[in-house]
Design a protein around this motif. Structure first.
Motif, PDB file in Angstrom:
ATOM      1  N   GLY A  24       0.852  -1.116  -0.104  1.00  0.00           N
ATOM      2  CA  GLY A  24       0.017   0.033  -0.091  1.00  0.00           C
ATOM      3  C   GLY A  24       0.836   1.278   0.221  1.00  0.00           C
ATOM      4  O   GLY A  24       0.749   2.330   0.852  1.00  0.00           O
TER       5      GLY A  24
ATOM      6  N   VAL B 296      -2.572  -0.320   4.434  1.00  0.00           N
ATOM      7  CA  VAL B 296      -3.941  -0.628   3.393  1.00  0.00           C
ATOM      8  C   VAL B 296      -4.953  -0.127   4.368  1.00  0.00           C
ATOM      9  O   VAL B 296      -5.051  -0.293   5.561  1.00  0.00           O
ATOM     10  CB  VAL B 296      -3.942  -1.820   2.779  1.00  0.00           C
ATOM     11  CG1 VAL B 296      -2.748  -1.984   1.908  1.00  0.00           C
ATOM     12  CG2 VAL B 296      -4.005  -3.081   3.880  1.00  0.00           C
TER      13      VAL B 296
ATOM     14  N   HIS C   4      -8.507  -0.801   6.564  1.00  0.00           N
ATOM     15  CA  HIS C   4      -9.007  -2.098   7.459  1.00  0.00           C
ATOM     16  C   HIS C   4     -10.074  -2.817   6.586  1.00  0.00           C
ATOM     17  O   HIS C   4     -10.716  -2.307   5.648  1.00  0.00           O
ATOM     18  CB  HIS C   4      -9.600  -1.546   8.871  1.00  0.00           C
ATOM     19  CG  HIS C   4     -11.160  -0.936   8.637  1.00  0.00           C
ATOM     20  ND1 HIS C   4     -11.351   0.396   8.262  1.00  0.00           N
ATOM     21  CD2 HIS C   4     -12.367  -1.725   8.719  1.00  0.00           C
ATOM     22  CE1 HIS C   4     -12.560   0.367   8.429  1.00  0.00           C
ATOM     23  NE2 HIS C   4     -13.092  -0.611   8.407  1.00  0.00           N
TER      24      HIS C   4
ATOM     25  N   LEU D  72      -0.763  -1.336   9.861  1.00  0.00           N
ATOM     26  CA  LEU D  72      -1.116   0.045  10.298  1.00  0.00           C
ATOM     27  C   LEU D  72      -2.634   0.027  10.078  1.00  0.00           C
ATOM     28  O   LEU D  72      -3.067   1.043  10.893  1.00  0.00           O
ATOM     29  CB  LEU D  72      -0.373   1.120   9.277  1.00  0.00           C
ATOM     30  CG  LEU D  72       0.848   1.499   9.699  1.00  0.00           C
ATOM     31  CD1 LEU D  72       2.026   0.447   8.924  1.00  0.00           C
ATOM     32  CD2 LEU D  72       1.363   2.628   9.128  1.00  0.00           C
ATOM     33  N   SER D  73      -3.315  -0.876  10.002  1.00  0.00           N
ATOM     34  CA  SER D  73      -4.746  -0.722   9.734  1.00  0.00           C
ATOM     35  C   SER D  73      -5.342  -1.166  11.128  1.00  0.00           C
ATOM     36  O   SER D  73      -4.751  -1.375  12.198  1.00  0.00           O
ATOM     37  CB  SER D  73      -5.381  -1.439   8.806  1.00  0.00           C
ATOM     38  OG  SER D  73      -5.654  -2.867   9.134  1.00  0.00           O
TER      39      SER D  73
ATOM     40  N   GLY E 169      -5.333  12.556   8.548  1.00  0.00           N
ATOM     41  CA  GLY E 169      -5.888  11.259   9.365  1.00  0.00           C
ATOM     42  C   GLY E 169      -6.903  10.594   8.510  1.00  0.00           C
ATOM     43  O   GLY E 169      -7.182   9.527   8.609  1.00  0.00           O
TER      44      GLY E 169
ATOM     45  N   GLN F 188      -5.735   9.744   1.688  1.00  0.00           N
ATOM     46  CA  GLN F 188      -5.700  10.461   0.378  1.00  0.00           C
ATOM     47  C   GLN F 188      -6.906  10.559  -0.184  1.00  0.00           C
ATOM     48  O   GLN F 188      -7.025  11.544  -1.133  1.00  0.00           O
ATOM     49  CB  GLN F 188      -4.573   9.734  -0.263  1.00  0.00           C
ATOM     50  CG  GLN F 188      -4.976   8.571  -0.986  1.00  0.00           C
ATOM     51  CD  GLN F 188      -3.824   8.013  -1.990  1.00  0.00           C
ATOM     52  OE1 GLN F 188      -2.850   8.490  -2.239  1.00  0.00           O
ATOM     53  NE2 GLN F 188      -4.088   6.654  -2.031  1.00  0.00           N
TER      54      GLN F 188
ATOM     55  N   GLY G 119       1.738   8.612  15.379  1.00  0.00           N
ATOM     56  CA  GLY G 119       0.250   8.087  15.299  1.00  0.00           C
ATOM     57  C   GLY G 119       0.046   6.953  14.138  1.00  0.00           C
ATOM     58  O   GLY G 119      -0.904   6.443  13.906  1.00  0.00           O
TER      59      GLY G 119
END
Ligand SMILES: NC(=O)c1ccc[n+]([C@@H]2O[C@H](COP(=O)([O-])OP(=O)(O)OC[C@H]3O[C@@H](n4cnc5c(N)ncnc54)[C@H](OP(=O)(O)O)[C@@H]3O)[C@@H](O)[C@H]2O)c1
Length: 334
Positions: free
Chosen positions: A8, A76, A78, A98-99, A176, A179, A306
């Motif tokens: 991703g 990518v 969730h 990171l999801s 947050g 994109q 974050g």
């Protein structure tokens, strides 16, 4: 050199992983994936990385990724991560996701995200200041952006078992949201505007409750987020209601002790200006005189502490590097 894959790589957190990893002396990005940009140079999507990274986007299966990588970041949405992570783990990679797919127990995930989990398995919650066991993890559920700032603000006092209720009010920059543009992330709507959303129902409330109730079962947790006209940054104001009055000096001693060996937490007045682009979380607090309220405020960069910076901090710990490696840089001000 540790070989790193980014799944991703066209998105905001994927781009931030690439930016930060160009400064990492022990890691090299060897694979960057995208479904839509396959075959295109990485700097065609992230022009800021021109001359810094010489890779093209690939759309390859886990077996191909495993030939070139030791560890993979899945950056990518969730729901997508849970279909990608099992293949990467099967090929022997360690994975930092990171999801939201691996942050909560499966039953809680399905309740909060209203989605059946396709890959129920254990993962370590990747907030290293509260979870040192991340160093041995094969799969890390990297925390959400709001929960990172909120949990770091509340943890020291809550861990003392003296807090009965927490009310967290957070203000986030617009990156947050990722994109893909929408009506409420469009410049004319965001600029000169402050807007609450999901005032009592934001999904990140469950991650804040999970971590605080692990430290002190029974503590009540409330969370309300807002969007402010900034690209990066989350400032969280946590109101902690304590069972008995506590002095400012006592609160100071508790926070100093809790974070004494945690390099990315600094005790100073939080503001976006001091943490933007960095992996720091700045925290300040005031015990209200003659009251049961302690106000604790934190600031993080949603894209760094974050998300992508914290993911690299986790990677550092998993591979025995100093956790600051590649991340030891100040905020961008002015
Ligand atoms: N933005 C933040 O501040 C932040 C903070 C903490 C956590 N997160 C989380 O991190 C993850 C990524 O966030 P982001 O802001 O970087 O999102 P983003 O900017 O929207 O990028 C998402 C990336 O995922 C890829 N993708 C989308 N759907 C996919 C699918 N079905 N299968 C495989 N790849 C897919 C896209 O690449 P292609 O379409 O090119 O394949 C794109 O590169 C999300 O789960 C998000 O909740 C974000």
């Amino acid at each position: 050199m540790l070989r790193v894959g980014i799944i991703g790589g066209t998105g905001y957190t994927g781009g931030e992983l690439l930016r930060l990893l160009t400064m990492h002396p022990m890691a090299e990005v060897t694979v960057v994936t995208s479904r839509g940009q396959k075959g295109k140079p990485v700097d065609s999507v992230h022009p800021g990385l021109k001359n810094l990274i010489d890779l093209t986007f690939e759309d390859v299966d886990p077996a191909e990724i495993a030939k070139k990588c030791d560890v993979a970041f899945t950056a990518v949405p969730h729901g997508a991560a849970m279909t990608i992570v099992p293949g990467l783990l099967k090929e022997g990679l360690r994975v930092i996701d990171l999801s939201a797919d691996y942050r909560l127990p499966v039953a809680k995930f399905e309740e909060v995200y209203k989605k059946k989990h396709a890959d129920p398995r254990e993962a370590v919650y990747g907030l290293p200041e509260l979870h040192p066991e991340v160093k041995d993890a094969t799969l890390v559920g990297n925390p959400g952006c709001y929960p990172t700032g909120a949990n770091l603000a509340c943890a020291p006092l809550v861990a003392k078992g003296i807090v009965s209720r927490i009310v967290v009010d957070s203000k986030s920059g617009i990156s947050g949201a990722g994109q893909d543009p929408t009506a409420t992330t469009h410049f004319p709507f965001v600029t000169q505007n402050v807007r609450p959303y999901n005032m009592t129902t934001h999904r990140h409330a469950s991650e804040i409750a999970q971590e605080q109730q692990r430290l002190s079962p029974g503590v009540k947790v409330h969370f309300t987020p807002h969007v402010v006209p900034s690209t990066r940054g989350i400032l969280s104001t946590a109101h902690l209601f304590v069972d008995e009055p506590i002095t400012q000096a006592e609160v100071q001693a508790i926070y100093e002790e809790f974070y004494q060996d945690k390099p990315f937490v600094r005790l100073q007045t939080p503001s976006f200006a001091n943490i933007r682009g960095s992996n720091f979380c700045d925290i300040a607090f005031e015990a209200e005189q003659g009251s049961d309220r302690v106000v604790v405020v934190s600031a993080i960069d949603n894209m760094v502490k974050g998300a992508s910076g914290q993911a690299i901090q986790n990677m550092n710990l998993m591979y025995g590097f100093d956790e600051r490696t590649g991340l030891w840089t100040s905020g961008l001000f002015p």
